[in-house]
Design an enzyme around this catalytic site. Sequence first.
Site, mmCIF file in Angstrom:
data_model
loop_
_atom_site.group_PDB
_atom_site.id
_atom_site.type_symbol
_atom_site.label_atom_id
_atom_site.label_comp_id
_atom_site.label_asym_id
_atom_site.label_seq_id
_atom_site.Cartn_x
_atom_site.Cartn_y
_atom_site.Cartn_z
ATOM 1 N N CYS A 125 0.747 -1.247 -0.220
ATOM 2 C CA CYS A 125 0.182 -0.129 0.220
ATOM 3 C C CYS A 125 0.702 1.429 -0.195
ATOM 4 O O CYS A 125 1.356 1.692 1.086
ATOM 5 C CB CYS A 125 -0.937 0.041 1.257
ATOM 6 S SG CYS A 125 -1.948 1.537 1.370
ATOM 7 N N CYS B 32 -0.369 4.218 2.199
ATOM 8 C CA CYS B 32 -0.243 4.049 3.780
ATOM 9 C C CYS B 32 1.207 4.180 4.084
ATOM 10 O O CYS B 32 1.689 4.754 5.272
ATOM 11 C CB CYS B 32 -0.651 2.438 4.128
ATOM 12 S SG CYS B 32 -2.234 2.020 3.399
ATOM 13 N N ASP B 33 2.233 3.565 3.369
ATOM 14 C CA ASP B 33 3.780 3.572 3.854
ATOM 15 C C ASP B 33 4.494 4.167 2.901
ATOM 16 O O ASP B 33 5.697 4.216 3.163
ATOM 17 C CB ASP B 33 3.995 1.828 3.471
ATOM 18 C CG ASP B 33 2.914 1.168 4.489
ATOM 19 O OD1 ASP B 33 2.413 1.549 5.500
ATOM 20 O OD2 ASP B 33 2.769 -0.068 4.033
#
Lengths: 310, 111
Positions: free
Chosen positions: A136, A139-140
């Site tokens: 992701c 997200c990261d």
Amino acid sequence: MADKYDLVVVGAGPAGLTAAMYAARARLRTLVLDEGMPGGQVKITHKVSNYPGFPEDVKGSDLAALFAKQAERFGARIARAVEITELDLRSHEKRFVLDEEDEILARAVIVATGAKPKPLGVEGENTFRGRGISYCATCDGAYFEGKDIHVIGGGSSAVEESLFLTQFARTVTIVHRSEAFRAEPTASQEALANPKIKVLWKHEPRAFVGDGALQRLRVENLKTRDTVELPTDGVFIFIGMIPRTELLKGIVPLDPWGCVQTDESMQTGVPGLFAAGDIRAKPFRQITTAVADGTIAALAAQKYLRETPA
Amino acid sequence: MSDTVREIQAGQFEAEVHAATEPVVLDFFSTECPPCEALAPKFEAVAEQFKGRVRFLKIFRQASRDLATQLSVTGSPTLVFFKGGKEFGTRLMGDIKRSELKQAVEAMLAP
């Protein structure tokens, strides 16, 4: 006392939320269940450029929030971050237990649980998941500011998310087994012109290596069969999706890829049980096709409820 | 946030995690992270169930880069479990189910 609904939709992605919007507008008592927040895969897509009505790009998380807001406006209830701990989809009246506590009964069910990222299945992948390996970018991505990272894959997700990751990373090296991207030409050209992006064509990952955290990516050159270990700060994997059909195993037949077969009205072989979106066996999976599936499933469920005594 | 889940800063890690007498669950979270948002209510609910027996802490990743690097945490959310000041069991990441979290916490409490 169990809560009774006309329709329960499992999965709050584009298919599920569209189905809920149609059902709620038809005055069906509608509940949407999701293990996480509404939006499905859209909510972790950094931008969407091909959804009609948004001539400028729209952030995936914004589009997801709008889908949910529209369904809720007409009275659909969305239960966020709930887990189905008991389930009976075969009976005339369908039954769910949520988080071991709340019992829900429904006259019809639409399963729209979508798909999840496909793992590579390569040595070290599980060990370094969250220790350098991610699925992701939104997200990261920020974890890799100023770092040198790799992206595995060559489809639309791999190419578009690589472009997004250049905001953070110093370099993004795409490892792709073929000699051309499968992504849309617009995104492919943008990636190839980006000075931060390099591509290793005809290479496949073989192992993730490191001591505690991921340090090196072992790749094989498919032309020469040579194997090398490349130093890396992180690897993002975008090689496709697998359908999330765990709920339906043993209830409806699944095709060899784990997808659900339905008729044109999104009906499965079980009366009152419909499937919509990426879990369905079909040739194309887009937000627009998920939304279409959701619409059809909701209309078919309405018809079923009209014609079937409670 | 309820009083059963407390947010700590990187500087409190030693005292709050390593020196804790009870088992600890530490949640590394980020902003703009849908799986982190989804985990929050489950984390609260499980914390409430194990109140007084297990310490539930969360830490904002963006403000704790060095600690995250030191623990090799590169994704959000990541749950790290500690028992007797040492990391325990397997970390949980990404889309975490309430039942998975509950099981992991119970494993820490097993004799």
